[in-house]
Design a protein around this motif. Structure first.
Motif, PDB file in Angstrom:
ATOM      1  N   LYS A 103       0.825  -1.206   0.000  1.00 38.45           N
ATOM      2  CA  LYS A 103       0.000   0.000   0.000  1.00 38.45           C
ATOM      3  C   LYS A 103       0.860   1.257   0.000  1.00 38.45           C
ATOM      4  N   GLN A 104       1.906   1.246   0.795  1.00 40.48           N
ATOM      5  CA  GLN A 104       2.775   2.419   0.850  1.00 40.48           C
ATOM      6  C   GLN A 104       3.417   2.681  -0.501  1.00 40.48           C
ATOM      7  N   PHE A 105       3.951   1.628  -1.104  1.00 35.22           N
ATOM      8  CA  PHE A 105       4.673   1.804  -2.350  1.00 35.22           C
ATOM      9  C   PHE A 105       3.756   2.323  -3.453  1.00 35.22           C
ATOM     10  N   ALA A 106       2.544   1.793  -3.529  1.00 37.32           N
ATOM     11  CA  ALA A 106       1.612   2.219  -4.572  1.00 37.32           C
ATOM     12  C   ALA A 106       1.199   3.670  -4.404  1.00 37.32           C
ATOM     13  N   SER A 107       1.191   4.162  -3.167  1.00 36.39           N
ATOM     14  CA  SER A 107       0.690   5.508  -2.904  1.00 36.39           C
ATOM     15  C   SER A 107       1.749   6.591  -3.031  1.00 36.39           C
TER      16      SER A 107
ATOM     17  N   TYR B 273       9.462  -3.048 -14.416  1.00 37.09           N
ATOM     18  CA  TYR B 273       9.010  -2.787 -13.051  1.00 37.09           C
ATOM     19  C   TYR B 273       8.046  -1.606 -12.996  1.00 37.09           C
ATOM     20  N   HIS B 274       8.289  -0.584 -13.802  1.00 41.55           N
ATOM     21  CA  HIS B 274       7.361   0.541 -13.875  1.00 41.55           C
ATOM     22  C   HIS B 274       5.975   0.052 -14.291  1.00 41.55           C
ATOM     23  N   ARG B 275       5.926  -0.782 -15.299  1.00 43.53           N
ATOM     24  CA  ARG B 275       4.640  -1.330 -15.746  1.00 43.53           C
ATOM     25  C   ARG B 275       4.015  -2.200 -14.668  1.00 43.53           C
ATOM     26  N   TYR B 276       4.831  -3.002 -14.021  1.00 44.35           N
ATOM     27  CA  TYR B 276       4.359  -3.896 -12.956  1.00 44.35           C
ATOM     28  C   TYR B 276       3.745  -3.102 -11.801  1.00 44.35           C
ATOM     29  N   ALA B 277       4.427  -2.053 -11.346  1.00 46.74           N
ATOM     30  CA  ALA B 277       3.929  -1.260 -10.224  1.00 46.74           C
ATOM     31  C   ALA B 277       2.582  -0.636 -10.550  1.00 46.74           C
ATOM     32  N   ASN B 278       2.429  -0.132 -11.768  1.00 45.96           N
ATOM     33  CA  ASN B 278       1.199   0.559 -12.138  1.00 45.96           C
ATOM     34  C   ASN B 278       0.061  -0.401 -12.477  1.00 45.96           C
ATOM     35  N   GLU B 279       0.365  -1.422 -13.276  1.00 41.21           N
ATOM     36  CA  GLU B 279      -0.701  -2.319 -13.740  1.00 41.21           C
ATOM     37  C   GLU B 279      -1.096  -3.349 -12.696  1.00 41.21           C
ATOM     38  N   ARG B 280      -0.141  -3.860 -11.957  1.00 35.51           N
ATOM     39  CA  ARG B 280      -0.438  -4.919 -10.996  1.00 35.51           C
ATOM     40  C   ARG B 280      -0.801  -4.397  -9.616  1.00 35.51           C
ATOM     41  N   HIS B 281      -0.304  -3.189  -9.247  1.00 35.93           N
ATOM     42  CA  HIS B 281      -0.498  -2.723  -7.877  1.00 35.93           C
ATOM     43  C   HIS B 281      -1.108  -1.331  -7.770  1.00 35.93           C
ATOM     44  N   GLY B 282      -1.607  -0.813  -8.878  1.00 45.07           N
ATOM     45  CA  GLY B 282      -2.376   0.418  -8.837  1.00 45.07           C
ATOM     46  C   GLY B 282      -1.594   1.674  -8.560  1.00 45.07           C
ATOM     47  N   ALA B 283      -0.280   1.650  -8.756  1.00 40.53           N
ATOM     48  CA  ALA B 283       0.532   2.852  -8.556  1.00 40.53           C
ATOM     49  C   ALA B 283       0.347   3.809  -9.734  1.00 40.53           C
ATOM     50  N   THR B 284       0.800   5.022  -9.554  1.00 43.81           N
ATOM     51  CA  THR B 284       0.814   6.004 -10.644  1.00 43.81           C
ATOM     52  C   THR B 284       2.236   6.522 -10.833  1.00 43.81           C
ATOM     53  N   HIS B 285       3.190   5.610 -10.788  1.00 43.11           N
ATOM     54  CA  HIS B 285       4.591   5.970 -10.942  1.00 43.11           C
ATOM     55  C   HIS B 285       4.884   6.407 -12.369  1.00 43.11           C
TER      56      HIS B 285
ATOM     57  N   PRO C 202       4.979   8.891  -4.638  1.00 41.75           N
ATOM     58  CA  PRO C 202       5.452   9.370  -5.945  1.00 41.75           C
ATOM     59  C   PRO C 202       6.851   8.857  -6.270  1.00 41.75           C
ATOM     60  N   VAL C 203       6.935   8.004  -7.253  1.00 40.37           N
ATOM     61  CA  VAL C 203       8.204   7.395  -7.659  1.00 40.37           C
ATOM     62  C   VAL C 203       8.407   7.625  -9.144  1.00 40.37           C
ATOM     63  N   ILE C 204       9.622   7.986  -9.516  1.00 39.99           N
ATOM     64  CA  ILE C 204       9.988   8.189 -10.920  1.00 39.99           C
ATOM     65  C   ILE C 204      11.176   7.292 -11.232  1.00 39.99           C
ATOM     66  N   TYR C 205      11.064   6.516 -12.297  1.00 39.47           N
ATOM     67  CA  TYR C 205      12.147   5.627 -12.727  1.00 39.47           C
ATOM     68  C   TYR C 205      12.919   6.334 -13.833  1.00 39.47           C
ATOM     69  N   LEU C 206      14.139   6.729 -13.519  1.00 36.53           N
ATOM     70  CA  LEU C 206      15.020   7.423 -14.449  1.00 36.53           C
ATOM     71  C   LEU C 206      15.920   6.367 -15.083  1.00 36.53           C
ATOM     72  N   LEU C 207      15.739   6.119 -16.371  1.00 39.13           N
ATOM     73  CA  LEU C 207      16.345   4.948 -17.004  1.00 39.13           C
ATOM     74  C   LEU C 207      17.226   5.351 -18.178  1.00 39.13           C
ATOM     75  N   GLY C 208      18.502   4.967 -18.123  1.00 37.19           N
ATOM     76  CA  GLY C 208      19.436   5.295 -19.185  1.00 37.19           C
ATOM     77  C   GLY C 208      19.179   4.488 -20.443  1.00 37.19           C
ATOM     78  N   GLY C 209      18.990   5.182 -21.539  1.00 29.52           N
ATOM     79  CA  GLY C 209      18.701   4.497 -22.800  1.00 29.52           C
ATOM     80  C   GLY C 209      19.814   3.590 -23.277  1.00 29.52           C
ATOM     81  N   TYR C 210      21.056   3.868 -22.847  1.00 32.27           N
ATOM     82  CA  TYR C 210      22.192   3.037 -23.237  1.00 32.27           C
ATOM     83  C   TYR C 210      22.617   2.074 -22.134  1.00 32.27           C
ATOM     84  N   ASP C 211      21.824   1.956 -21.070  1.00 29.94           N
ATOM     85  CA  ASP C 211      22.191   1.041 -19.983  1.00 29.94           C
ATOM     86  C   ASP C 211      21.659  -0.360 -20.311  1.00 29.94           C
TER      87      ASP C 211
END
Length: 364
Positions: free
Chosen positions: A281-285, A323-335, A287-296
């Protein structure tokens, strides 16, 4: 000059004098990665103290500060370099005067794998294993003090209205191992809602994440429109692609894939104080931003190739998108996900990018 004229001139000088006095009282930022820009954070949770680099003192009243940016180092524990990265970001954003920039050092010395020089009373964090500092593990000098406890104390210091009365936002960012720290702290923090100041978490290029259940990404989890795999490894999807998240098909041979810090089982340290449902519940609620390197997309710079990490995807970029998709689709986050096309596994490149500046120091 008549007395009335002298009085008018005196009135005209008052705003200028007040402005000069206010400017003199506003301390200049400390912008060198030297002992002069360091301070110690202590905790009532147990013995040990944490060294932090900071651009402004944590205890001196400073009404000019409106924003705080904490940047957590990677596995090299080079807080001095990450302090420079954070200062560069604040400089580019034009916020050095009204933002406090902080980089904590989670020093480790086990006499073998990591041998940081420790100051008297400095907390000593494990450099490896599930109880390490990246997962809220306890210091070796006092089992009651964890890396997340002392981060709570740092946030409480920033939220003091008698010191920073105009602070309106805190950002905690971390790159690589620091990204692991930030993702797990975002999930487990027990002070997030109690500070009176909003906190945002920026998770940059970690090698692994803490999953909230036993599902893991399949080949369908990452869009084929994104180059998240090494060149030459973009295989076509099967005729009947699986769901994006499924039971891990190698669970019998990779028996630790769902243990903390890759999953919620067998948690230790700070996160063990909360139930699975509380963490979800805490994690879904939050504000988290995944900063992802395109060359990583290559197994370089301490890439985690263990089976629990490989269960999350073949590259850091693929793991982050999944993981971004997982958090939002599976656990209702808005990351949010913020790919940085021009960067690989490089903290300076990531946190001085336009994508990072937009979320760390947003324009009002």
């Amino acid at each position: 000059m008549t007395n009335p004229m002298r009085w008018l001139r005196c009135l005209a000088c008052i705003p200028l004098a007040a402005a000069a006095q206010a400017q003199a009282q506003t301390p200049a930022p400390c912008t060198t990665a030297t002992p002069a820009c360091t301070e110690w954070v202590t905790s009532p949770s147990g013995p040990g103290r944490l060294l932090v680099y900071r651009s402004h003192a944590l205890t001196r009243p400073n009404a000019a500060i409106t924003r705080a940016f904490i940047l957590v180092h990677g596995a090299g524990r080079d807080a001095h370099n990450y302090y420079r990265h954070a200062l560069a970001a604040a400089f580019l954003a034009g916020t050095l005067e009204n933002a406090i920039v902080i980089s904590p050092r989670f020093a480790s010395n086990d006499g073998r794998n990591c041998q940081d020089s420790l100051a008297p009373g400095e907390a000593n964090w494990g450099c490896g294993g599930p109880g390490r500092w990246t997962a809220g593990g306890a210091s070796s000098g006092g089992a009651s003090l964890t890396s997340f406890d002392i981060t709570d104390d740092l946030l409480r210091a920033l939220a003091r209205k008698d010191v920073f009365p105009n602070l309106s936002a805190i950002v905690i960012g971390g790159h690589s191992a620091g990204g692991q720290f930030t993702q797990r702290y975002a999930m487990a923090s027990q002070v997030h809602e109690k500070l009176g100041v909003p906190v945002t978490y920026i998770v940059s290029n970690p090698s692994s994440y803490a999953y909230l259940d036993s599902l893991r990404p399949s080949v369908s989890a990452v869009p084929r429109t994104v180059a998240a795999l090494p060149p030459g490894y973009q295989l076509p999807l099967p005729a009947n692609p699986p769901p994006p998240f499924t039971r891990y098909n190698d669970a019998n041979s990779c028996t630790t894939y769902d243990n903390w810090p890759s999953g919620l089982k067998k948690r230790t340290g700070y996160s063990a104080r909360l139930t699975d449902d509380q963490l979800r519940k805490q994690f879904a609620s939050r504000p988290v931003i995944y900063l992802l390197g395109g060359y990583d997309i290559l197994p370089l710079f301490g890439f985690d190739g263990s089976c629990p990490a490989m269960a999350q995807g073949p590259t850091r970029m693929a793991r982050g998108l999944a993981y971004h998709r997982y958090a939002n689709e599976r656990h209702g986050a808005t990351h949010q996900a913020a790919p940085v096309p021009s960067c690989g596994h490089n903290g300076r490149c990531m946190f001085t990018s336009e994508e990072a500046l937009a979320v760390v120091f947003p324009k009002r």
